[in-house]
Design an enzyme around this catalytic site. Structure first.
Site, PDB file in Angstrom:
ATOM      1  N   ASN A  13      -1.602   0.763  -0.342  1.00 33.03           N
ATOM      2  CA  ASN A  13      -1.131   2.056   0.028  1.00 33.03           C
ATOM      3  C   ASN A  13      -1.462   2.804  -1.244  1.00 33.03           C
ATOM      4  O   ASN A  13      -0.648   2.664  -2.153  1.00 33.03           O
ATOM      5  CB  ASN A  13       0.427   2.130  -0.038  1.00 33.03           C
ATOM      6  CG  ASN A  13       0.805   3.472   0.226  1.00 33.03           C
ATOM      7  OD1 ASN A  13       0.162   4.324   0.405  1.00 33.03           O
ATOM      8  ND2 ASN A  13       2.308   3.586   0.197  1.00 33.03           N
ATOM      9  N   TRP A  14      -2.656   3.844  -0.979  1.00 31.12           N
ATOM     10  CA  TRP A  14      -3.172   4.580  -2.328  1.00 31.12           C
ATOM     11  C   TRP A  14      -2.032   5.475  -2.870  1.00 31.12           C
ATOM     12  O   TRP A  14      -2.451   6.138  -3.614  1.00 31.12           O
ATOM     13  CB  TRP A  14      -4.415   4.938  -1.906  1.00 31.12           C
ATOM     14  CG  TRP A  14      -5.652   3.709  -2.372  1.00 31.12           C
ATOM     15  CD1 TRP A  14      -5.337   2.462  -2.627  1.00 31.12           C
ATOM     16  CD2 TRP A  14      -7.182   3.916  -2.055  1.00 31.12           C
ATOM     17  NE1 TRP A  14      -6.541   1.648  -2.529  1.00 31.12           N
ATOM     18  CE2 TRP A  14      -7.612   2.710  -2.331  1.00 31.12           C
ATOM     19  CE3 TRP A  14      -7.728   5.195  -2.010  1.00 31.12           C
ATOM     20  CZ2 TRP A  14      -9.068   2.453  -2.585  1.00 31.12           C
ATOM     21  CZ3 TRP A  14      -9.165   4.871  -1.999  1.00 31.12           C
ATOM     22  CH2 TRP A  14      -9.885   3.624  -2.381  1.00 31.12           C
ATOM     23  N   LYS A  15      -1.350   5.963  -1.888  1.00 28.45           N
ATOM     24  CA  LYS A  15      -0.349   7.204  -2.189  1.00 28.45           C
ATOM     25  C   LYS A  15      -1.379   8.384  -2.397  1.00 28.45           C
ATOM     26  O   LYS A  15      -2.603   8.267  -1.581  1.00 28.45           O
ATOM     27  CB  LYS A  15       0.531   6.730  -3.103  1.00 28.45           C
ATOM     28  CG  LYS A  15       1.318   5.369  -3.027  1.00 28.45           C
ATOM     29  CD  LYS A  15       2.625   5.165  -3.875  1.00 28.45           C
ATOM     30  CE  LYS A  15       3.095   3.857  -3.397  1.00 28.45           C
ATOM     31  NZ  LYS A  15       4.297   3.544  -4.014  1.00 28.45           N
ATOM     32  N   HIS A  99       7.324   5.558   4.899  1.00 28.92           N
ATOM     33  CA  HIS A  99       7.361   5.061   3.514  1.00 28.92           C
ATOM     34  C   HIS A  99       8.547   5.930   2.806  1.00 28.92           C
ATOM     35  O   HIS A  99       8.851   7.033   3.294  1.00 28.92           O
ATOM     36  CB  HIS A  99       6.081   5.635   3.022  1.00 28.92           C
ATOM     37  CG  HIS A  99       5.913   4.691   1.730  1.00 28.92           C
ATOM     38  ND1 HIS A  99       6.609   5.155   0.268  1.00 28.92           N
ATOM     39  CD2 HIS A  99       5.376   3.512   0.967  1.00 28.92           C
ATOM     40  CE1 HIS A  99       6.513   4.423  -0.475  1.00 28.92           C
ATOM     41  NE2 HIS A  99       5.572   3.386  -0.167  1.00 28.92           N
ATOM     42  N   GLU A 101       9.015   7.239   0.008  1.00 28.15           N
ATOM     43  CA  GLU A 101       8.470   8.463  -0.562  1.00 28.15           C
ATOM     44  C   GLU A 101       8.501   9.373   0.692  1.00 28.15           C
ATOM     45  O   GLU A 101       8.819  10.663   0.106  1.00 28.15           O
ATOM     46  CB  GLU A 101       7.154   8.136  -1.235  1.00 28.15           C
ATOM     47  CG  GLU A 101       7.353   7.365  -2.537  1.00 28.15           C
ATOM     48  CD  GLU A 101       6.072   6.596  -2.918  1.00 28.15           C
ATOM     49  OE1 GLU A 101       5.145   6.778  -2.361  1.00 28.15           O
ATOM     50  OE2 GLU A 101       6.167   5.572  -3.703  1.00 28.15           O
ATOM     51  N   GLU A 171      10.294  -2.737   1.960  1.00 29.45           N
ATOM     52  CA  GLU A 171       9.947  -2.274   0.658  1.00 29.45           C
ATOM     53  C   GLU A 171      11.336  -1.678   0.103  1.00 29.45           C
ATOM     54  O   GLU A 171      11.724  -0.590   0.329  1.00 29.45           O
ATOM     55  CB  GLU A 171       9.058  -1.031   0.858  1.00 29.45           C
ATOM     56  CG  GLU A 171       7.685  -1.436   1.356  1.00 29.45           C
ATOM     57  CD  GLU A 171       6.568  -0.460   0.651  1.00 29.45           C
ATOM     58  OE1 GLU A 171       5.799  -1.059   0.171  1.00 29.45           O
ATOM     59  OE2 GLU A 171       6.854   0.748   0.853  1.00 29.45           O
ATOM     60  N   GLY A 177       7.387   0.907  -7.479  1.00 29.53           N
ATOM     61  CA  GLY A 177       6.372   1.332  -8.379  1.00 29.53           C
ATOM     62  C   GLY A 177       7.483   1.437  -9.817  1.00 29.53           C
ATOM     63  O   GLY A 177       7.476   2.120 -10.918  1.00 29.53           O
ATOM     64  N   SER A 217       6.009  -3.446  -6.022  1.00 31.23           N
ATOM     65  CA  SER A 217       5.885  -4.143  -7.260  1.00 31.23           C
ATOM     66  C   SER A 217       5.170  -5.324  -7.190  1.00 31.23           C
ATOM     67  O   SER A 217       5.180  -6.365  -8.076  1.00 31.23           O
ATOM     68  CB  SER A 217       6.932  -4.216  -8.287  1.00 31.23           C
ATOM     69  OG  SER A 217       7.146  -2.796  -8.766  1.00 31.23           O
ATOM     70  N   GLY A 238       1.229  -0.977  -3.650  1.00 30.80           N
ATOM     71  CA  GLY A 238       0.776   0.565  -4.368  1.00 30.80           C
ATOM     72  C   GLY A 238      -0.173   0.420  -5.390  1.00 30.80           C
ATOM     73  O   GLY A 238      -1.255   0.144  -5.455  1.00 30.80           O
ATOM     74  N   GLY A 239       0.464   0.281  -6.720  1.00 25.53           N
ATOM     75  CA  GLY A 239      -0.280   0.480  -7.854  1.00 25.53           C
ATOM     76  C   GLY A 239      -1.279  -0.696  -8.022  1.00 25.53           C
ATOM     77  O   GLY A 239      -2.345  -0.331  -8.412  1.00 25.53           O
TER      78      GLY A 239
HETATM   79  P1  13P Z   1       4.120  -0.298  -5.884  1.00 24.09           P
HETATM   80  O1  13P Z   1       3.277  -1.544  -5.656  1.00 24.09           O
HETATM   81  O2  13P Z   1       3.184   0.409  -6.665  1.00 24.09           O
HETATM   82  O3  13P Z   1       5.314  -0.596  -6.542  1.00 24.09           O
HETATM   83  O4  13P Z   1       4.374   0.594  -4.378  1.00 24.09           O
HETATM   84  C1  13P Z   1       4.697  -0.217  -3.582  1.00 24.09           C
HETATM   85  C2  13P Z   1       4.622   0.540  -2.062  1.00 24.09           C
HETATM   86  O5  13P Z   1       5.248   1.556  -2.328  1.00 24.09           O
HETATM   87  C3  13P Z   1       3.494   0.449  -1.336  1.00 24.09           C
HETATM   88  O6  13P Z   1       3.945   1.334   0.049  1.00 24.09           O
END
Ligand code: 13P
Length: 256
Positions: A13-15, A99, A101, A171, A177, A217, A238-239
């Site tokens: 997930n590149w956000k 998600h 967010e 999640e 994050g 994470s 994500g990251g």
């Molecule tokens: P991180 O891997 O950066 O914690 O993000 C997880 C995420 O929100 C994937 O959708």
């Protein structure tokens, strides 16, 4: 329950990261690195404006390109939103829905998550429906209740025959994050709970076939242990999905 019934899904997930040119460069770098990952599905969910460039860069590889959200209406006065038919016309098959967010910053609720998931399913896409508790909810001891409720509402009105296209991502909000990953036991416990909810709503066969991811994470160091858990069928990353080497290590961990 037999985990081999399910194909692992390693989804980035590149956000809100990477321009189209940056997306193309990252995928060109990643493509040969994950080329031998044949027993799992590799997916990158990217910003809408990156989809075209990402698809072109991924062409001929085993990298699938997905979206990060979808609206529930097919068209209309919804400024800034993107419909399922817009995505399917681009050949998009996977889309993240709900998600945390989106829930936290953009007012999405269990009800809108359900509508978006159903719109994706009706269009023939595979929604990756995100659920997870906040730190307060975990501390209050209501993780199971929270995640069960989110899952039940997200699947409300989803017929059994569409369940083969549903992916659920657990999640925990406190792990996103933050560098604070759920323990393997915590991830397994809640992923198993989600499978039980699906079993209760549908059937044992549908629950056994459901792909359930862990996200929060997940990184090159912890992926193998998380992915080894019996009810964790992949990751939503994500990251680490923005770093080709780290993402490759995670994808390879799913092959083991
Ligand atoms: P991180 O891997 O950066 O914690 O993000 C997880 C995420 O929100 C994937 O959708």
């Amino acid at each position: 329950m037999n985990k081999s019934l399910r194909t692992p899904l390693i989804a980035g997930n590149w956000k809100m990261n990477k321009t189209p040119a940056e997306a193309a460069a990252l995928i060109s770098e990643l493509k040969p690195m994950v080329a031998e990952c044949s027993s799992s599905t590799i997916l990158l969910c990217v910003p809408f404006v990156d989809i075209d460039a990402a698809q072109k860069a991924a062409c001929g590889s085993n990298i699938n390109i997905g979206a990060e959200n979808v609206h529930f209406a097919d068209h209309g006065a919804y400024t800034g939103e993107i419909s399922a038919s817009m995505l399917t016309e681009m050949g998009v098959k996977y889309v993240i829905v709900g998600h945390s967010e989106r829930r936290q910053y953009f007012g999405e609720t269990d009800e809108t998550v359900n509508l978006r998931a159903r719109a994706a399913l009706d269009a023939g896409m595979k929604p990756i429906i995100c659920v997870g508790e906040t730190l307060t909810q975990r501390d209050q001891g209501i993780t199971a209740e929270t995640v069960s409720l989110q899952t039940k509402i997200a699947l409300s009105g989803v017929p059994a025959e569409q369940m083969k296209n549903v992916v659920i991502a657990y999640e925990p909000v406190w792990a996103i994050g933050t560098g604070r990953t759920a323990t393997t036991a915590q991830a397994q416990e809640v992923c198993a709970l989600i499978r039980d909810v699906i079993r209760g709503l549908y059937s044992g066969d549908i629950a056994d076939a459901a792909v359930i991811l862990y996200g929060g994470s997940m990184n090159a160091a912890n992926a193998a242990d998380l992915l080894a858990e019996p009810d964790v069928d992949g990751g939503l990353i994500g990251g680490a999905s923005l770093k080709p080497i780290d993402f490759t290590v995670i994808a390879k961990a799913a092959e083991a």
